[in-house]
Write an enzyme that holds these catalytic residues in place. Sequence first.
Site, short mmCIF file in Angstrom:
data_model
loop_
_atom_site.label_atom_id
_atom_site.label_comp_id
_atom_site.label_asym_id
_atom_site.label_seq_id
_atom_site.Cartn_x
_atom_site.Cartn_y
_atom_site.Cartn_z
N HIS A 184 37.08 52.53 33.71
CA HIS A 184 35.69 52.85 34.05
C HIS A 184 35.52 54.28 34.58
O HIS A 184 34.39 54.76 34.70
CB HIS A 184 35.17 51.88 35.11
CG HIS A 184 35.05 50.46 34.65
ND1 HIS A 184 34.37 50.11 33.50
CD2 HIS A 184 35.54 49.30 35.17
CE1 HIS A 184 34.44 48.80 33.34
NE2 HIS A 184 35.14 48.29 34.33
N ASP B 249 40.06 44.41 28.00
CA ASP B 249 39.50 44.00 29.27
C ASP B 249 38.12 43.38 29.05
O ASP B 249 37.41 43.74 28.11
CB ASP B 249 39.40 45.20 30.20
CG ASP B 249 39.03 44.85 31.63
OD1 ASP B 249 39.94 44.77 32.46
OD2 ASP B 249 37.84 44.67 31.91
N HIS C 241 35.49 43.85 30.64
CA HIS C 241 34.44 44.83 30.89
C HIS C 241 34.61 46.02 29.93
O HIS C 241 35.72 46.45 29.66
CB HIS C 241 34.50 45.33 32.33
CG HIS C 241 34.40 44.24 33.34
ND1 HIS C 241 35.51 43.52 33.74
CD2 HIS C 241 33.35 43.75 34.03
CE1 HIS C 241 35.13 42.62 34.65
NE2 HIS C 241 33.83 42.73 34.83
N ASP D 245 41.08 39.71 32.77
CA ASP D 245 39.87 39.00 33.16
C ASP D 245 39.16 38.30 32.00
O ASP D 245 38.22 37.53 32.26
CB ASP D 245 38.90 39.92 33.91
CG ASP D 245 38.79 41.31 33.32
OD1 ASP D 245 39.34 41.54 32.22
OD2 ASP D 245 38.16 42.18 33.95
#
Length: 365
Positions: free
Chosen positions: A152, A189, A191, A277
């Site tokens: 990120h 991931d 996200h 995740d």
Amino acid sequence: MTDSPRVTVFYDERMLAHEPSADAAFLPGRMDTRIRQLLSGLGVPWKYPEHPGRLTAISQFLALAPLQGVTFATGKAATAEQLGRVHTSSYLEQVYKLRGQYAWLDVDTTAVSPGSVDAAEVAAGTAIAAVESVVAGASDSTFALVRPPGHHAEPVRARGFCLFNNVAVAAAHAKAALGCQRIMILDWDAHHGNGTQDIFWADPDVLLIDLHRGAPFYPGSGSLEEVGEGLGEGTTVNIPLPADAGDAAYLLAFERIIEPAADWFKPDLILVSAGFDPHAHDLALNVSYRGFASMTHRLKQLAARHSQGRLVFVLEGGYNLISLSHGVKAVLEVLAGAVPPPPGECGIAEVEAAAAFHRGAFVDS
């Protein structure tokens, strides 16, 4: 590649020094007041989810049942020059000023403790060490167990628990210093890796493929239409998925998108932003351990076909300690030579055996 793959896990305890506190001040002061009001409205204590226990859980679990062919190595700290290939000098100066302090950097999730900047430098440098090992031929594949995570982090700001973009720093180092010309990054991931996308948005020599839970799930980016621009148009590939997507959807994405794209791009190095995740225990998606293993197996095949087997995993998210540690082990088992059964077959043999056992009770022979 050898008959017995040489797999190296890179891990450095200096990354455990990153221990943000929910009580630290936000930056600037007005933001602090706003966030304090939001947190007080929750009515329950809030703790920083990205904590040292994520790495210790993995290392302790792997120590309980060592995998044959898997060895461990320590990491190293990234230099300002290496970080500066993907982050602006002004951003690096801002982060360096926070060395030795407790502070929050954004309204998102990103905070630092006195040891955080050092830990982040080691995280990025450990990803570099993992890449250097496969490029030099010392390992067939590597896994960099790092934190804080990185995907990120944007060129000019921290976001989503991330200070430096570890996988991007490693990819840029491979291009600038190790002679790699075409690099593929697969981000699985849950996200979207908004920072990695920003960094390589116009770079035709980096193919970024990102599987993630679609907007409005954090960070809200990663739509199909985000494909890069300029010379890099077409080398950003986003695959947004619904909340209940699992193994079948991920493997279909490999068959229909990821493998054809890799065959077209012909990377000489494959990097994986490996977050765990997407596992059901993390409540973001519905990928199983066998799903992670199957994706790893397919990536090994792609690496063997295009990049002399050179395959590097860099840890991203995953906050349930059980699914995180078991997911990492599932990947390492395949890197070390295991061939996973297809997802969805778990329990089939047992059901068939039970059916044979019970059949005489309700089926005429």
